[in-house]
Scaffold this motif. Structure first.
Motif, PDB file in Angstrom:
ATOM      1  N   GLY A 165      -1.780  -4.764  -1.816  1.00 63.35           N
ATOM      2  CA  GLY A 165      -1.506  -3.660  -1.268  1.00 63.35           C
ATOM      3  C   GLY A 165      -1.285  -2.423  -2.377  1.00 63.35           C
ATOM      4  O   GLY A 165      -2.124  -1.520  -2.701  1.00 63.35           O
ATOM      5  N   SER A 181      -4.833  -2.122  -4.093  1.00 61.40           N
ATOM      6  CA  SER A 181      -5.735  -1.329  -3.222  1.00 61.40           C
ATOM      7  C   SER A 181      -5.356   0.104  -3.354  1.00 61.40           C
ATOM      8  O   SER A 181      -6.393   1.028  -3.654  1.00 61.40           O
ATOM      9  N   ALA A 182      -4.143   0.354  -3.703  1.00 56.75           N
ATOM     10  CA  ALA A 182      -3.770   1.848  -3.606  1.00 56.75           C
ATOM     11  C   ALA A 182      -4.253   2.419  -4.987  1.00 56.75           C
ATOM     12  O   ALA A 182      -4.922   3.449  -5.233  1.00 56.75           O
ATOM     13  N   THR A 183      -4.177   1.489  -5.994  1.00 56.75           N
ATOM     14  CA  THR A 183      -4.668   1.874  -7.409  1.00 56.75           C
ATOM     15  C   THR A 183      -6.063   2.362  -7.522  1.00 56.75           C
ATOM     16  O   THR A 183      -6.468   2.942  -8.095  1.00 56.75           O
ATOM     17  N   ASN A 227       1.962   1.860 -11.255  1.00 57.73           N
ATOM     18  CA  ASN A 227       1.643   0.566 -10.201  1.00 57.73           C
ATOM     19  C   ASN A 227       1.649  -0.750 -11.139  1.00 57.73           C
ATOM     20  O   ASN A 227       2.043  -1.706 -10.655  1.00 57.73           O
ATOM     21  N   LEU A 283      -7.788   3.148  -4.627  1.00 55.86           N
ATOM     22  CA  LEU A 283      -8.002   4.441  -4.208  1.00 55.86           C
ATOM     23  C   LEU A 283      -7.704   5.491  -5.048  1.00 55.86           C
ATOM     24  O   LEU A 283      -8.497   6.678  -4.962  1.00 55.86           O
ATOM     25  N   TYR A 284      -6.797   5.530  -5.911  1.00 52.27           N
ATOM     26  CA  TYR A 284      -6.403   6.649  -6.929  1.00 52.27           C
ATOM     27  C   TYR A 284      -7.690   6.760  -7.837  1.00 52.27           C
ATOM     28  O   TYR A 284      -7.993   7.833  -8.487  1.00 52.27           O
ATOM     29  N   LEU A 328       0.891  -1.221  -0.013  1.00 50.17           N
ATOM     30  CA  LEU A 328       0.082   0.089  -0.063  1.00 50.17           C
ATOM     31  C   LEU A 328       0.830   1.124  -0.145  1.00 50.17           C
ATOM     32  O   LEU A 328       0.501   2.179  -0.846  1.00 50.17           O
ATOM     33  N   GLY A 355       2.269   1.653  -3.242  1.00 46.75           N
ATOM     34  CA  GLY A 355       1.520   1.978  -4.313  1.00 46.75           C
ATOM     35  C   GLY A 355       0.630   3.321  -4.229  1.00 46.75           C
ATOM     36  O   GLY A 355       0.199   3.874  -5.177  1.00 46.75           O
ATOM     37  N   LEU A 356       1.038   4.023  -3.047  1.00 46.36           N
ATOM     38  CA  LEU A 356       0.575   5.429  -2.782  1.00 46.36           C
ATOM     39  C   LEU A 356       1.630   6.325  -3.044  1.00 46.36           C
ATOM     40  O   LEU A 356       1.455   7.626  -3.522  1.00 46.36           O
TER      41      LEU A 356
END
Length: 93
Positions: free
Chosen positions: A72, A75-77, A54, A79-80, A16, A19-20
């Motif tokens: 992770g 998941s960050a992808t 990512n 969220l973006y 995460l 990815g963020l």
């Protein structure tokens, strides 16, 4: 370099974080180009392209079998993706 990444623990929070952070760096460059150049003024897809990095991370961590890190990053992808959706909706209003 592969030895460096293979020593990373296989945790979702590490993925995460990766990815963020990596799209934020490229996204800040895209944001600067969108606001301070005339060529990229309407190029909102640069923000999506900064998240595409990512995919490179997913491919790399898949080759060294780090499934939790991949979770992770994915998941960050997402969220973006939601953030970009709300950015476009707010821009239309």
């Amino acid at each position: 370099m592969a030895k460096l990444f293979s020593s990373i623990k296989n945790h979702v929070l590490i993925g995460l974080g990766i990815g963020l952070v990596s799209p934020v760096v490229l996204g800040s460059i895209a944001w600067y180009l969108m606001h301070y150049t005339t060529v990229f003024k309407q190029a909102d897809l640069l923000l999506i392209a900064s998240v595409a990095v990512n995919l490179i991370w997913v491919k790399h961590f898949n080759s060294i079998n780090k499934e939790n890190i991949i979770r992770g990053i994915v998941s960050a992808t997402f969220l973006y993706g939601f953030a970009f959706f709300f950015y476009k909706v707010a821009q239309e209003a």
